[in-house]
Design an enzyme around this catalytic site. Structure first.
Site, PDB file in Angstrom:
ATOM      1  N   LYS A   1       0.857  -1.300  -0.152  1.00  6.16           N
ATOM      2  CA  LYS A   1       0.068  -0.040   0.067  1.00  6.16           C
ATOM      3  C   LYS A   1       0.838   1.171  -0.092  1.00  6.16           C
ATOM      4  CE  LYS A   1      -1.844   2.579   3.251  1.00  6.16           C
ATOM      5  NZ  LYS A   1      -1.855   3.803   2.690  1.00  6.16           N
TER       6      LYS A   1
ATOM      7  N   GLY B   1       7.076   4.565   8.321  1.00  2.00           N
ATOM      8  CA  GLY B   1       6.311   5.755   8.698  1.00  2.00           C
ATOM      9  C   GLY B   1       6.592   6.454   9.754  1.00  2.00           C
ATOM     10  N   SER B   2       5.489   6.854  10.364  1.00  2.00           N
ATOM     11  CA  SER B   2       5.823   7.613  11.561  1.00  2.00           C
ATOM     12  C   SER B   2       5.886   6.608  12.740  1.00  2.00           C
ATOM     13  CB  SER B   2       4.513   8.691  11.977  1.00  2.00           C
ATOM     14  OG  SER B   2       3.274   7.687  11.988  1.00  2.00           O
ATOM     15  N   THR B   3       6.482   7.101  13.861  1.00  2.00           N
ATOM     16  CA  THR B   3       6.838   6.235  15.057  1.00  2.00           C
ATOM     17  C   THR B   3       5.464   6.003  15.689  1.00  2.00           C
ATOM     18  OG1 THR B   3       8.902   7.069  15.305  1.00  2.00           O
ATOM     19  CG2 THR B   3       7.803   6.149  17.054  1.00  2.00           C
TER      20      THR B   3
ATOM     21  N   GLY C   1       3.732   3.211  13.746  1.00  2.00           N
ATOM     22  CA  GLY C   1       4.482   2.029  13.942  1.00  2.00           C
ATOM     23  C   GLY C   1       4.252   1.245  15.342  1.00  2.00           C
TER      24      GLY C   1
ATOM     25  N   GLU D   1      10.534   0.576  10.097  1.00  2.00           N
ATOM     26  CA  GLU D   1      11.571   1.912   9.877  1.00  2.00           C
ATOM     27  C   GLU D   1      10.604   3.293  10.162  1.00  2.00           C
ATOM     28  OE1 GLU D   1      14.433   1.548   8.684  1.00  2.00           O
ATOM     29  OE2 GLU D   1      14.500  -0.313   7.747  1.00  2.00           O
TER      30      GLU D   1
ATOM     31  N   CYS E   1      13.552  10.436   6.831  1.00  7.04           N
ATOM     32  CA  CYS E   1      13.663  10.083   8.250  1.00  7.04           C
ATOM     33  C   CYS E   1      15.014  10.214   8.842  1.00  7.04           C
ATOM     34  CB  CYS E   1      13.125   8.579   8.099  1.00  7.04           C
ATOM     35  SG  CYS E   1      14.046   7.250   6.954  1.00  7.04           S
TER      36      CYS E   1
ATOM     37  N   GLU F   1      10.629  14.852  15.550  1.00  8.20           N
ATOM     38  CA  GLU F   1      10.997  14.819  14.070  1.00  8.20           C
ATOM     39  C   GLU F   1      10.026  16.013  13.316  1.00  8.20           C
ATOM     40  OE1 GLU F   1       9.358  11.438  11.914  1.00  8.20           O
ATOM     41  OE2 GLU F   1      11.385  11.239  10.955  1.00  8.20           O
TER      42      GLU F   1
HETATM   43  P1  NAI Z   1       1.819   7.915   8.362  1.00  2.00           P
HETATM   44  O1  NAI Z   1       2.802   6.997   9.453  1.00  2.00           O
HETATM   45  O2  NAI Z   1       0.495   8.126   9.198  1.00  2.00           O
HETATM   46  O3  NAI Z   1       1.785   7.273   7.077  1.00  2.00           O
HETATM   47  C1  NAI Z   1       2.842   6.315   6.620  1.00  2.00           C
HETATM   48  C2  NAI Z   1       1.875   5.183   5.872  1.00  2.00           C
HETATM   49  O4  NAI Z   1       1.136   4.598   6.790  1.00  2.00           O
HETATM   50  C3  NAI Z   1       0.875   5.749   4.855  1.00  2.00           C
HETATM   51  O5  NAI Z   1       0.843   4.729   3.791  1.00  2.00           O
HETATM   52  C4  NAI Z   1      -0.501   5.562   5.650  1.00  2.00           C
HETATM   53  O6  NAI Z   1      -1.682   5.497   4.893  1.00  2.00           O
HETATM   54  C5  NAI Z   1      -0.224   4.525   6.541  1.00  2.00           C
HETATM   55  N1  NAI Z   1      -1.080   4.120   7.629  1.00  2.00           N
HETATM   56  C6  NAI Z   1      -1.452   5.285   8.306  1.00  2.00           C
HETATM   57  N2  NAI Z   1      -2.210   4.907   9.629  1.00  2.00           N
HETATM   58  C7  NAI Z   1      -2.158   3.600   9.555  1.00  2.00           C
HETATM   59  C8  NAI Z   1      -2.472   2.490  10.543  1.00  2.00           C
HETATM   60  N3  NAI Z   1      -3.304   2.868  11.423  1.00  2.00           N
HETATM   61  N4  NAI Z   1      -2.159   1.198   9.930  1.00  2.00           N
HETATM   62  C9  NAI Z   1      -1.482   1.026   8.952  1.00  2.00           C
HETATM   63  N5  NAI Z   1      -0.665   1.955   7.946  1.00  2.00           N
HETATM   64  C10 NAI Z   1      -1.206   3.321   8.340  1.00  2.00           C
HETATM   65  O7  NAI Z   1       2.665   9.310   8.405  1.00  2.00           O
HETATM   66  P2  NAI Z   1       1.952  10.757   8.314  1.00  2.00           P
HETATM   67  O8  NAI Z   1       0.795  10.860   8.833  1.00  2.00           O
HETATM   68  O9  NAI Z   1       1.816  10.714   6.537  1.00  2.00           O
HETATM   69  O10 NAI Z   1       3.064  11.930   8.422  1.00  2.00           O
HETATM   70  C11 NAI Z   1       3.285  12.325   9.992  1.00  2.00           C
HETATM   71  C12 NAI Z   1       4.654  12.282  10.442  1.00  2.00           C
HETATM   72  O11 NAI Z   1       5.193  10.982  10.307  1.00  2.00           O
HETATM   73  C13 NAI Z   1       5.447  13.076   9.729  1.00  2.00           C
HETATM   74  O12 NAI Z   1       5.410  14.287  10.042  1.00  2.00           O
HETATM   75  C14 NAI Z   1       6.826  12.615   9.737  1.00  2.00           C
HETATM   76  O13 NAI Z   1       7.459  13.032  11.042  1.00  2.00           O
HETATM   77  C15 NAI Z   1       6.517  11.039  10.139  1.00  2.00           C
HETATM   78  N6  NAI Z   1       6.907  10.446   9.060  1.00  2.00           N
HETATM   79  C16 NAI Z   1       8.077   9.751   8.856  1.00  2.00           C
HETATM   80  C17 NAI Z   1       8.373   8.840   7.701  1.00  2.00           C
HETATM   81  C18 NAI Z   1       9.828   8.074   7.517  1.00  2.00           C
HETATM   82  O14 NAI Z   1      10.160   8.024   6.641  1.00  2.00           O
HETATM   83  N7  NAI Z   1      10.250   7.814   8.928  1.00  2.00           N
HETATM   84  C19 NAI Z   1       7.325   8.752   6.635  1.00  2.00           C
HETATM   85  C20 NAI Z   1       6.056   9.533   6.817  1.00  2.00           C
HETATM   86  C21 NAI Z   1       6.098  10.317   7.887  1.00  2.00           C
END
Ligand code: NAI
Ligand code: MG
Length: 495
Positions: free
Chosen positions: A200, A252-254, A257, A274, A308, A405
């Protein structure tokens, strides 16, 4: 075809793959760029409408124009995708590594052939500068497929005298900062090891994943080996909670995670997470200062700071503070912010309205806490989501700017006097993904590398990626490694 695509064509940039990841001379990339008005789900080798018949818009963050419609997958769609993957699994394992490797090579080659199209679309849909899509994201995505293609028939040599088996169906959830590249990081090792996947992409950047689905179909990959479902958090949660998924790989976000870890506890699903980071970039007084300043700029402003492992905290030894800050300010003024499709642009658009708000909220916190702020004097385009590159000086260790972050072009600067002080401050965060050290002394670099609690440590460089190198974090940055030989273990049962 919409207006951005026409502009993109006029902007005749040349694609040259003169990077370290050049596995084979890249073929001339096609000029063709096509974005459909609407993308369906890719399940069992076919493009199918979502059961709900619901679609959402993907936006160009630099113009706020609608790029296309993306299908919203619900639990039923996710179940269909998992079933398709499960059905494909026995035959995919049985054909063996040598045959699987051929498919991966073909995918890698096709990415190279369509590199221009992928680069243009990545920048339109996600806002990153075309120079970065062209020189980093897309060639590196191809390189990951090349690299793991090479491993597919050599798994027993990666784990000598051990029995290796694929896990089964891998659920893979990726973020919006490196859309195609993260898909490659996830799909390539999973397939090399004989797994089938349900991936996804993030809701703001799904288009290159759907183009990858088209490419995978063209590569003749057996139906159901790769399934791509689109949607937001609910769709991701449906993958995580599906009973017939054997592994969850998440970037994605901690916060998300942690919620994933909770929901799969006790299910026997294997996981790699990650997550976020707050990397220290440390400049010692003996460092080549000009080179270090360039590394700091790259460390925090690459991809608008949506990285990240971004070097979001700068630690400067006090004796060189004035020189470093002055040079940083001068360099900041030369950065070109604006149209991601212009090949001279250094800083493109912030990926979404929500992310821009997060970043501007942090800038307000820095102002309220009274730290000296320096922003480049750049014109912010009237349309789209943009943020001027920003420095905060003498940030307190306890400040949220130094601890959390931000995921944007905002650098928190601190100073130190001794090596021990640098190590203590650098390690004093909940994260542990990456760090950078700038020094003329090899011994100092090695000492720092041993003492910094981070998964990746760069010396006299930053944000350098290679498929042969494992990547991953400690503490709240997650666990498990992607890339390199270590990345294979994440997709195998080794006994
Ligand atoms: P997010 O963690 O919500 O999104 C990442 C992925 O997870 C997306 O594909 C999203 O649809 C999916 N997702 C969201 N909620 C989920 C759930 N409950 N179960 C399974 N999958 C889910 O990140 P978001 O809201 O876009 O960004 C928020 C903050 O997260 C950013 O400001 C940044 O600090 C951090 N982030 C860190 C990343 C990294 O590479 N370490 C990447 C993206 C965001
Ligand atoms: Mg978009």
């Amino acid at each position: 075809m919409n207006i951005e695509l026409i502009m993109a064509k006029e902007n005749a940039f040349s694609l040259k793959f003169d990077t370290d990841w050049q596995y084979a001379p890249a073929p001339e990339s096609s000029d063709h760029v096509e974005i459909k008005a609407r993308y369906d789900l890719f399940i069992g080798g076919k493009f199918v409408q979502p059961n709900s018949k619901k679609y959402f818009n993907s936006i160009n963050p630099a113009t706020e124009a609608i790029v296309c419609e993306i299908a919203e997958a619900n639990e039923q769609d996710v179940d269909d995708a998992v079933k398709a993957a499960r059905k494909a699994f026995p035959a995919w394992t049985k054909i063996g590594g040598k045959e699987r490797g051929k498919y991966l090579f073909r995918i890698a080659r096709l990415i190279q052939e369509r590199a221009r199209e992928f680069s243009v679309i990545e920048s339109i849909d996600g806002g990153k500068p075309i120079r970065e899509s062209r020189d980093i994201d897309i060639p590196l995505a191809a390189a990951h497929f090349f690299y793991y293609a090479g491993w597919a028939d050599k798994l027993e040599y990666a784990f000598p005298n051990r029995k290796v088996e694929p896990l089964g169906v891998a659920g893979q959830i990726i973020p919006w900062n490196f859309p195609l590249l993260m898909a490659a990081w996830k799909i390539a090792p999973a397939l090399a090891c004989g797994n089938c996947v349900v991936l996804k992409p993030a809701e703001t950047t799904s288009v290159t994943a759907m183009k990858l689905a088209e490419l995978i179909k063209d590569a003749g990959l057996p139906d159901g080996v790769v399934n791509i479902v689109t949607g937001a958090g609910k769709t991701g949660a449906a993958i995580v909670n599906h009973k017939d998924v054997n592994k969850i790989a998440f970037t994605g976000s901690t916060q998300v995670g942690k919620s994933i870890q909770k929901s799969i506890a006790g299910t026997g699903k294997k996981t790699t997470l990650e997550l976020g980071g707050k990397a220290a970039n440390i400049i010692f007084e003996d460092a080549p200062i000009d080179q270090a300043v360039e590394g700091v700029i790259n460390g925090i402003f690459f991809n608008q700071g949506h990285v990240c492992c971004a070097g979001s905290r700068l630690f400067v030894q006090e004796s060189v503070k004035d020189e470093v800050i002055q040079k940083l300010k001068i360099r900041l003024e030369t950065l070109i912010l604006g149209d991601p499709m212009d090949k001279n642009t250094d800083i493109g658009a912030i990926n979404s309205k929500e992310q821009l708000k997060t970043i501007t909220d942090y800038i307000k916190i820095g102002e309220q806490e009274g730290f000296e702020k320096f922003q480049a004097n750049v014109a912010i385009p009237k349309k789209g989501y943009f943020c001027a590159p920003t420095l905060f000086l003498d940030v307190a260790q306890s400040s949220r700017l130094a601890q959390e972050e931000i995921f944007g072009p905002v650098l928190a600067i601190q100073t130190f006097r001794t090596v021990d002080e640098a190590i203590e401050k650098a390690n004093n965060t909940p994260y542990g993904l990456s760090a950078g050290v700038w020094t003329d002394k090899g011994s100092k670099a090695f000492n720092m590398a041993a003492q910094l609690k981070a998964g990746v440590i760069w010396a006299n460089t930053f944000n350098k990626f290679d498929p042969t190198s494992p990547f991953g974090g400690f503490k709240e940055s997650g666990f498990g490694r992607e890339g390199g030989m270590h990345g294979l273990a994440a997709y195998l049962k080794v006994s």
